[in-house]
Design an enzyme around this catalytic site. Structure first.
Site, PDB file in Angstrom:
ATOM      1  N   ASP A  66       0.875  -1.156   0.000  1.00  0.00           N
ATOM      2  CA  ASP A  66       0.000   0.000   0.000  1.00  0.00           C
ATOM      3  C   ASP A  66       0.924   1.219   0.000  1.00  0.00           C
ATOM      4  O   ASP A  66       2.082   1.121   0.399  1.00  0.00           O
ATOM      5  CB  ASP A  66      -0.852  -0.071   1.279  1.00  0.00           C
ATOM      6  N   ASP A 111      -1.208  -0.517   6.086  1.00  0.00           N
ATOM      7  CA  ASP A 111      -1.256   0.012   7.442  1.00  0.00           C
ATOM      8  C   ASP A 111      -2.567  -0.309   8.153  1.00  0.00           C
ATOM      9  O   ASP A 111      -2.917   0.274   9.147  1.00  0.00           O
ATOM     10  CB  ASP A 111      -0.909   1.498   7.508  1.00  0.00           C
ATOM     11  N   ASP A 151      -6.987  -1.125   4.723  1.00  0.00           N
ATOM     12  CA  ASP A 151      -6.376  -2.212   3.968  1.00  0.00           C
ATOM     13  C   ASP A 151      -6.811  -3.580   4.466  1.00  0.00           C
ATOM     14  O   ASP A 151      -6.367  -4.605   3.941  1.00  0.00           O
ATOM     15  CB  ASP A 151      -4.848  -2.133   4.062  1.00  0.00           C
TER      16      ASP A 151
END
Lengths: 655, 71
Positions: free
Chosen positions: A356, A550, A554
């Site tokens: 990410d 994080d 996500d």
């Protein structure tokens, strides 16, 4: 609540003492067992090697029977009792084999008096003494394997100094309440999680995050309980206590991970569960077969006993959990929390690392870097901040803090378009702030800014277009600094031939710029938060995927991936989503987690090999009558000790 | 559904752990039970109406002793 708390603490405090009690118990048994067994051994050796017989044969046997009695029935009582009960209730365990083996051996000594059969009563004492010694060493070594976890349990502060009115008072940690102001002097432990209200100091958080450099803390910063205040006085308002603290979460997580099973373990578990009854049958069959073919009851009996005592499910059952224990303990010391044991095995198969962007590769604290506007810059910022102050998005925070507006415009009809921007009304004006996709959706033209947008984006910045009444007024570029060690970590992954991918909601240009800066080869941009998991699924066609994120939005992608690695930034740890949690939000942790998993899994395989190998080789030897019962017992004790020692050797590996 | 952690005394070999898992698993309402020999703890997932006493009895049936139960 109080009740629950005290029970929780109670259990925690008892745990090491159970272990100590066990170690002490085995030690005492071991000493007594040998006090009686050594004379037996001397008598037997003297007779066999030197032909030295101080007493007539019958007296000799009776002396040995008397000496062996306390070894079997006092030091070994628990083993005998547990083992026999296991035989009757069909909850067989290791003790069942030892109990049966030693009892048969002992009673062969009794019957010797009448039938002159072979006397194994001396052997029975030796088997029990060796067994008890093995258990003592094993329990101690097992305690060593859990040392990191124990340290974690003892990490919490016991007392807190709090402000009561104007007075300072020292209270027990259990009496601490949320909202209490704690005073922490230099060199003292921070009692519980909280927010600094006064004072400045450097705090050593290495015990929680593995980060060796102290972290500067001042007013408004959060601090974590059990970390060490270094040079200044801190006044901290307690925000979490008891089982809600970060430390308690970590302990819980590490403990729960111990109960999770690794796929490779399944075979070992299956074998363990049928092991004891199988050996019982084999021992009986061996005895019958030997007796049938040789007619020698004494020899057959000895071989039967050997089979009973050589077989040990312990090495097999411990092989995996002990390595997992040491591995996860090592991890917890370095801020790598393994939540699911399975991840250790899956990690080996991973081919693709997906990252990410915001908060993972970058710091997740974007700042406004450029403003390009057709109207007055202040006006643009004012209306932007008025809307963005209602949003929780990091970019919104950046705009709000840049604008630093005293009085926000009154916003009505506010709504957030996920992954795109925000819409609302200030007075009678329609305001839209967001990316190009949102502008296109709303039929707002932004061609005038196209050149600037592209320029900022190619620098890795995220650009927000601000429009009022269907007209684009200006753009705000926001940049999110890359974490210091992101590039280094990704470089290592590239060198090891892993595929690295960036998965982000940002547009292609911004994403490519960031990817280029950190060395990521593959870019998947313009992904809406809800589609991240789907993209991971698509990537899984090419191989196992580890997703690094994080943790908050996500979560679905972390779950979808084969190994979910969650960045736990400080206290806002997204514990539930990942298989592995990195306490310190650094990508170096990904490498460390990778190394740790590989090293731990290697140990697991070694251990299983030894444990299976031992049984596969030794049991047939015992059946073949090559092993004498005493050597069989020594070998048995060594097998489980060797597995534990091997696991403890994992600590030598640098991760 | 609830999750309880049970601290167990007396387990000293791998078969012990699987004995506890087998015995507790038979209690009606228990969904899963995983025992760690290393931490001496058993994590049991079960229906809310499962009584602590039944869990204790199940552990005792396998030949071990419950030291404490935490929720």
């Amino acid at each position: 609540m109080d009740h629950k708390m005290s029970e929780h603490d109670h259990a925690k405090m008892q745990e090491p003492s159970i272990e100590e009690m066990e170690i002490r118990g085995w030690k005492r048994k071991m000493m007594w067992a040998w006090i009686f067994t050594i004379p037996i051994a001397l008598l037997m050796l003297g007779e066999r090697l030197l032909g030295f017989e101080p007493f007539p044969d019958i007296v000799m046997h009776i002396i040995i029977l008397i000496l062996a009695f306390p070894v079997i029935f006092i030091t070994g009582w628990q083993t005998i009792k547990g083992g026999l009960r296991g035989l009757f209730t069909f909850y067989f365990n290791m003790d069942s084999l030892i109990a049966l083996g030693t009892l048969i051996a002992y009673f062969s000594g009794l019957s010797h008096i009448f039938f002159k059969n072979g006397d194994y009563s001396g052997v029975s004492a030796m088997i029990m003494a060796i067994f008890v010694t093995g258990k003592y060493i094993e329990t101690k070594a097992r305690g060593q394997a859990t040392q990191e976890i124990k340290k974690l349990l003892e990490l919490g502060a016991k007392k807190a100094r709090i402000l009561r009115g104007k007075e300072e008072a020292e209270v027990d940690i259990s009496e601490l309440k949320i909202g209490d102001i704690m005073i922490i002097k230099p060199g003292e432990k921070i009692p519980t999680d909280g927010i600094v209200v006064r004072g400045e100091s450097a705090v050593d958080e290495s015990m929680i995050s593995g980060e060796s450099l102290p972290v500067e803390k001042g007013k408004g910063n959060t601090v974590i309980g059990a970390t060490l205040n270094q040079d200044g006085i801190l006044y901290v308002k307690a925000t979490k206590i008891g089982s809600d603290t970060f430390l308690a979460h970590i302990i819980n997580l590490v403990e729960e991970a111990q109960g999770t099973k690794i796929p490779i373990q399944r075979l070992a578990d299956k074998v363990t569960s049928i092991f004891v009854p199988t050996i019982l049958i084999i021992a009986v069959l061996t005895f019958i077969a030997w007796f049938y073919f040789t007619g020698d009851i004494n020899r057959s009996l000895g071989i039967g006993i050997s089979v009973l005592v050589i077989a040990c499910p312990c090495a097999l059952g411990l092989a995996v959990p002990i390595a997992l224990m040491v591995g996860s303990g090592m991890g917890s010391k370095r801020g790598i929390l393994i939540r699911k044991g399975e991840a250790i095995q899956t990690m080996k198969e991973v081919k693709i690392f997906v990252f990410d962007k915001t908060g993972t590769i970058t710091k997740g604290k974007p700042e406004v870097t450029n403003i390009y506007s057709k109207v007055k810059e202040n006006y643009l910022l004012d209306i932007a901040a008025s809307l963005e102050t209602l949003s929780e998005h990091p970019i919104a925070h950046a705009i709000v803090s840049k604008a630093n507006v005293k009085k926000y415009g009154k916003v009505t009809n506010f709504s957030i378009v996920r992954g795109k921007g925000v819409i609302g009304k200030i007075g009678s004006n329609d305001v839209v702030i967001g990316n190009r996709s949102l502008m296109t959706d709303k039929n707002i033209k932004y061609e005038d800014f196209d050149k600037n947008i592209k320029e900022f984006e190619s620098q890795g910045k995220t650009v927000m277009i601000v429009a009022e009444n269907k007209k684009a007024l200006g753009i705000i570029a926001v940049a999110d600094a890359i974490k210091e060690d992101s590039a280094q970590a990704i470089n290592i992954l590239n060198q090891r031939k892993y595929k690295t991918v960036i998965l982000t909601g940002d547009n292609e240009l911004t994403a490519r710029a960031i990817a280029f800066q950190v060395g990521i080869k593959n870019v998947i941009a313009n992904v809406l938060p809800e589609d991240k998991a789907k993209k991971v699924e698509e990537l899984q066609k090419y191989g196992m995927v580890a997703f690094v994120g994080d943790g908050i939005n996500d979560a679905p992608a972390l779950k979808q991936s084969n190994v979910g690695i969650a960045m736990g930034s400080g206290t806002d740890i997204a514990i539930e989503a990942g298989d592995i949690v990195l306490v310190r939000g650094s990508l170096r942790g990904v490498i460390a987690a990778l190394n740790l998993s590989q090293a731990t899994f290697k140990k697991i395989k070694q251990n299983l090999f030894w444990a299976f190998g031992y049984n596969v080789v030794m049991i047939p030897l015992a059946i073949a009558g090559i092993l004498n019962p005493i050597f069989a017992e020594v070998a048995m004790a060594l097998s489980s000790i060797s597995v534990i020692t091997n696991a403890n050797l994992l600590r030598r590996i640098r991760i | 559904m609830k999750k309880v952690k049970v601290l167990i005394q007396g387990m000293h070999c791998a078969s012990c752990a699987s004995n506890v898992e087998r015995s507790v698993g038979k209690v009606s309402g228990v969904k899963s039970c995983s025992v760690s020999l290393m931490t001496r703890k058993s994590i049991i997932e079960c229906e809310d109406n499962v009584k602590e006493d039944d869990l204790k009895k199940a552990v005792a049936r396998a030949g071990y002793h419950v030291v404490s139960i935490e929720k």
